[in-house]
Scaffold this active site. Structure first.
Site, PDB file in Angstrom:
ATOM      1  N   GLN A 106       3.472  -5.888   2.802  1.00  0.00           N
ATOM      2  CA  GLN A 106       2.982  -6.909   3.720  1.00  0.00           C
ATOM      3  C   GLN A 106       2.750  -8.216   2.980  1.00  0.00           C
ATOM      4  OE1 GLN A 106      -0.071  -5.365   6.653  1.00  0.00           O
ATOM      5  NE2 GLN A 106      -0.014  -3.599   5.293  1.00  0.00           N
ATOM      6  N   HIS A 161       7.668  -0.146   2.782  1.00  0.00           N
ATOM      7  CA  HIS A 161       7.401  -1.507   3.230  1.00  0.00           C
ATOM      8  C   HIS A 161       6.175  -2.066   2.521  1.00  0.00           C
ATOM      9  CE1 HIS A 161       4.319   0.547   5.582  1.00  0.00           C
ATOM     10  NE2 HIS A 161       3.778  -0.629   5.881  1.00  0.00           N
ATOM     11  N   ASN A 206       0.863  -1.181   0.000  1.00  0.00           N
ATOM     12  CA  ASN A 206       0.000   0.000   0.000  1.00  0.00           C
ATOM     13  C   ASN A 206       0.894   1.223   0.000  1.00  0.00           C
ATOM     14  OD1 ASN A 206      -2.305  -1.629   0.255  1.00  0.00           O
ATOM     15  ND2 ASN A 206      -2.213  -1.559   2.486  1.00  0.00           N
ATOM     16  N   HIS A 263       7.425   4.625   6.063  1.00  0.00           N
ATOM     17  CA  HIS A 263       8.589   3.785   5.806  1.00  0.00           C
ATOM     18  C   HIS A 263       8.314   2.865   4.611  1.00  0.00           C
ATOM     19  CE1 HIS A 263      12.326   1.957   7.623  1.00  0.00           C
ATOM     20  NE2 HIS A 263      12.036   1.114   6.647  1.00  0.00           N
TER      21      HIS A 263
END
Length: 382
Positions: free
Chosen positions: A215, A213, A200, A211
């Site tokens: 998932q 990243h 996202n 940050h």
């Protein structure tokens, strides 16, 4: 402490560790990394992990809804000096105890898990052994099951800002290797039926951490979107993905072509920005990709993401969803592919899902797919 090391594809080194509350932490070191082999242990004093959530069946749709109240306490746009995904420092007791290139760890507030084969309260495990897999599809009001599974966070970089698209080709290749490794590992866990890596990007999407990243969710069921795909394959034929790629390759919506990959705006795109990226050869998931396919994907995916960001003067919010075949069915027909979507329909306008789309699932496209493809192709090749 030197974490046990395994060398993966492309020279990526995997090091396995644990966080203070027992959650799994895995470092994936870039080939030729300058980081030392020894990694600090997590010495925080943490409480117990939250109880595994319970999921409830929506009798009107057959969908399972995980009610994960612990997620209400997750971090929300913290200041940079308290970034929970940055390496720990004396003033920042973050989730990763040492420097890293790429780090993957179990989510502190998961939607699924941490239980894999244990019940919570009076809710049975997701797959009740006497009934088998069919139990999840059985009729009845008021049905609940334990939300077994696993949710992981994938940190693309120790830097506090950015996204996948801001990484180097080497770092992108490391993340791809991590996705493949985690897909294989999560698929082998008890009760897991589908593994979903995603990113996202942007506050407009609902991102709560800046940050860089993504998932990975490991579900105890086949997701509703994939069930629709399985029905489409049943209706259209087992070679559906092969025919889609041939159809798009001959049309005006191709955005990017490479030896092993092709990106295109789909014929019936829903979102103002929507692009799919798929391997030319059938592969059910990241773990099934060859070294050559993974190598090329690192550069192709970065080109695509950077093109998406060149559409406007500011970064484009998006959801980058990597669809993979279920663990135990349709491995020969469901092909790994990316569906990247953005609600941004103009520099200062977003598409909001209102009555027709949100309530009835009846979509109205704002931008002709061919026009969207022209803009994306120009941006990717700029």
């Amino acid at each position: 402490m030197e974490a046990p090391a395994t060398t993966l594809g492309a020279g990526v080194v995997k090091r396995v560790s644990r966080l203070a509350d027992g959650r799994e932490l895995i470092y994936y070191d870039d080939p030729g990394t300058t980081l030392p082999a020894a990694r600090r242990l997590d010495e925080r004093e943490l409480g117990g992990r939250p109880e595994t959530a319970t999921m409830r069946r929506d009798v009107l749709t057959g969908d399972w809804i995980s009610v994960a109240a612990a997620r209400q306490n997750r971090a929300f746009l913290p200041p940079a000096d308290l970034d929970p995904l940055a390496p720990q420092s004396p003033t920042n007791p973050s989730e990763v105890p040492d420097l890293y290139d790429v780090a993957v760890f179990e989510n502190k507030s998961p939607s699924f898990g941490p239980a894999l084969d244990a019940a919570t309260g009076d809710a049975p495990v997701a797959v009740d052994p006497p009934q088998g897999l069919a139990d999840l599809d059985a009729p009845g009001l008021g049905r609940s099951r334990t939300s077994v599974g696993r949710c992981e966070v994938v940190c693309f970089s120790p830097e506090r800002e950015g996204s996948f698209g801001t990484q180097s080709v080497t770092r992108a290749r490391t993340v791809i290797e991590a996705w493949a490794d985690r897909t294989a590992a999560l698929s082998a866990l008890p009760g897991i039926r589908q593994v979903f890596p995603f990113e996202n990007r942007g506050e407009q999407i609902g991102v709560t951490l800046h940050h860089p990243h993504g998932q990975i969710y490991a579900y105890p069921y086949i997701t509703p979107r994939t069930k629709l795909l399985l029905a489409a394959i049943e209706r259209e034929g087992a070679d559906l993905f092969e025919r889609i790629i041939a159809f798009e390759e001959e049309g005006p919506r191709v955005v990017l072509e490479a030896e092993h990959w092709i990106a295109y705006v789909p014929f019936a795109a829903r979102w103002p920005v929507e692009v799919h990226l798929a391997p030319r050869r059938h592969a059910p998931d990241f773990a099934a990709l060859t070294e050559a396919e993974r190598d090329e994907l690192a550069s192709v995916y970065l080109r695509l993401l950077r093109g998406v960001d060149r559409l406007y003067d500011t970064p484009t919010p998006y959801i980058a969803a990597w669809h993979q075949a279920p663990v135990d069915v349709a491995r020969d027909t469901v092909r790994l592919h990316l569906q990247l979507t953005s609600p941004r329909r103009a520099a200062d306008k977003l598409k909001y899902l209102a009555g027709s789309e949100a309530a009835m699932g009846a979509w109205i496209g704002d931008v002709p797919p061919e026009q969207s493809a022209d803009r994306l192709r120009e941006a990717v090749n700029a």
